[in-house]
Design a protein around this motif. Structure first.
Motif, short mmCIF file in Angstrom:
data_model
loop_
_atom_site.label_atom_id
_atom_site.label_comp_id
_atom_site.label_asym_id
_atom_site.label_seq_id
_atom_site.Cartn_x
_atom_site.Cartn_y
_atom_site.Cartn_z
N ILE A 5 47.24 105.48 47.03
CA ILE A 5 46.88 106.31 48.18
C ILE A 5 47.47 105.69 49.43
CG2 ILE A 5 44.99 107.32 49.51
CD1 ILE A 5 43.23 107.03 47.01
N ALA A 6 48.18 106.48 50.22
CA ALA A 6 48.73 106.03 51.51
C ALA A 6 47.86 106.59 52.63
CB ALA A 6 50.17 106.51 51.66
N ILE A 7 47.51 105.74 53.58
CA ILE A 7 46.62 106.17 54.66
C ILE A 7 47.22 105.82 56.02
CG2 ILE A 7 44.60 105.85 53.19
CD1 ILE A 7 43.87 103.38 54.86
N SER A 8 46.87 106.61 57.02
CA SER A 8 47.25 106.34 58.41
C SER A 8 45.97 106.01 59.17
CB SER A 8 47.94 107.56 59.01
OG SER A 8 48.29 107.34 60.36
N ILE A 9 45.70 104.73 59.32
CA ILE A 9 44.42 104.28 59.87
C ILE A 9 44.64 103.50 61.16
CG2 ILE A 9 44.44 102.17 58.48
CD1 ILE A 9 41.37 102.43 58.25
N ARG A 10 43.75 103.72 62.12
CA ARG A 10 43.78 102.94 63.36
C ARG A 10 42.85 101.73 63.21
NH1 ARG A 10 42.48 108.04 64.93
NH2 ARG A 10 40.45 107.32 65.68
N LYS A 11 43.14 100.68 63.97
CA LYS A 11 42.35 99.45 63.87
C LYS A 11 40.87 99.70 64.08
CE LYS A 11 46.06 96.26 65.20
NZ LYS A 11 46.53 95.27 66.19
#
Length: 290
Positions: free
Chosen positions: A140-146
């Motif tokens: 799974i690839a995710i675009s997450i902010r800190k």
């Protein structure tokens, strides 16, 4: 059984396996092509559960005296590896039989709730878009902010093994991924971080598709496009020093099934940018598309 006269194979066409009759393969791909992605994933799910059940049955037969904790320990050794039995949390629950496709949907629901964009890739995606097969885990690839990391950890920690340190390392760029393991099923997911400054990674996210099985809406999740799983698998094939037959078979499986519906311009553009142009040309030839 013979090929229809309307079917003309290109000279460099390669079957999925050396012991596969090409006539039978053509018929098989025609049948898979008529199925929706949900049906192909259902076949992959059944194959995966079958493999896991066989592994469990073999352990029980060899060790009839094992209680549930030690049985799960042996199952984890066989499916995840020796190092994972050191995670005490995994041994505290009785084993429940599930598969990575179920896990992808479960994690996808968590990510949707937290407004973290993602897509499922790997063998789940290649099974949805190509030849269905069993798989050990979910990619799974995710675009997450800190600022979302603690929310993700808190949302998962009751049902998953998740390492705060591993997540922090990935978010801060010290690594490219982290793992989570569902405690009851002992199924692992590899979570890869999408870098906003990497154009191709963002392109994959922009082109994701929603997988929605009509008969099991609880298994809804986002999946990468056919073109992007081909490119992902080509990158992995290159990383294996062009030795992974499994990756190459997945590539050809997607290309044979999707055939003329593939966006060739997209594949040619990104294969050039990613330095896999010669591999994409070979894949087109061996899948009968050149």
């Amino acid at each position: 059984m013979i090929l229809s006269e309307s079917v003309t194979l290109k000279p460099r066409y390669q079957p999925q396996a050396s012991d596969t009759c090409i006539e039978v393969e053509i018929i098989q791909f025609n049948l898979w092509r008529q199925m929706p992605p949900a049906k192909r994933l259902a076949l992959a799910s059944a194959a995966t559960r079958g493999c896991r059940q066989l592994a469990l049955s073999g352990i029980k037969k060899r060790n009839p005296q094992l209680d549930s904790i030690y049985l799960k320990q042996e199952f984890i050794k066989a499916t995840l590896g020796q190092e994972f039995i050191k995670i005490a949390q995994l041994l505290e629950t009785k084993l429940v039989m599930q598969d990575p496709i179920w896990l992808a949907a479960k994690i996808g629901n968590i990510l949707d709730t937290l407004s973290i964009p993602y897509y499922v890739g790997g063998s789940i995606a290649s099974s949805a878009h190509g030849e269905p097969r069993s798989t050990q885990d979910a990619d799974i690839a995710i675009s997450i902010r800190k600022e979302q990391t603690q929310s993700l950890i808190q949302a998962m920690q009751s049902e998953f093994y998740i390492s705060d340190i591993a997540v922090e390392d990935a978010v801060r760029g010290r690594s490219s991924s982290f793992n989570v393991i569902h405690l009851k099923t002992a199924i692992k997911a590899d979570i890869y971080l999408i870098k906003p400054d990497r154009e191709y990674e963002q392109s994959q996210l922009d082109r994701r598709q929603q997988f929605y099985p009509d008969d099991r809406p609880e298994l809804t999740f986002y999946i990468c496009s056919p073109e992007d799983i081909i490119l992902q698998k080509l990158i992995c094939y290159r990383m294996s020093r062009f030795q992974s037959d499994k990756q190459w078979r997945d590539i050809l499986g997607v290309m044979k099934l999707q055939a003329d519906s593939l966006d060739r311009a997209y594949l040619q553009h990104w294969s050039s940018q990613l330095n896999i142009a010669s591999e994409i040309d070979r894949a087109f030839s061996e899948s009968g598309l050149n």
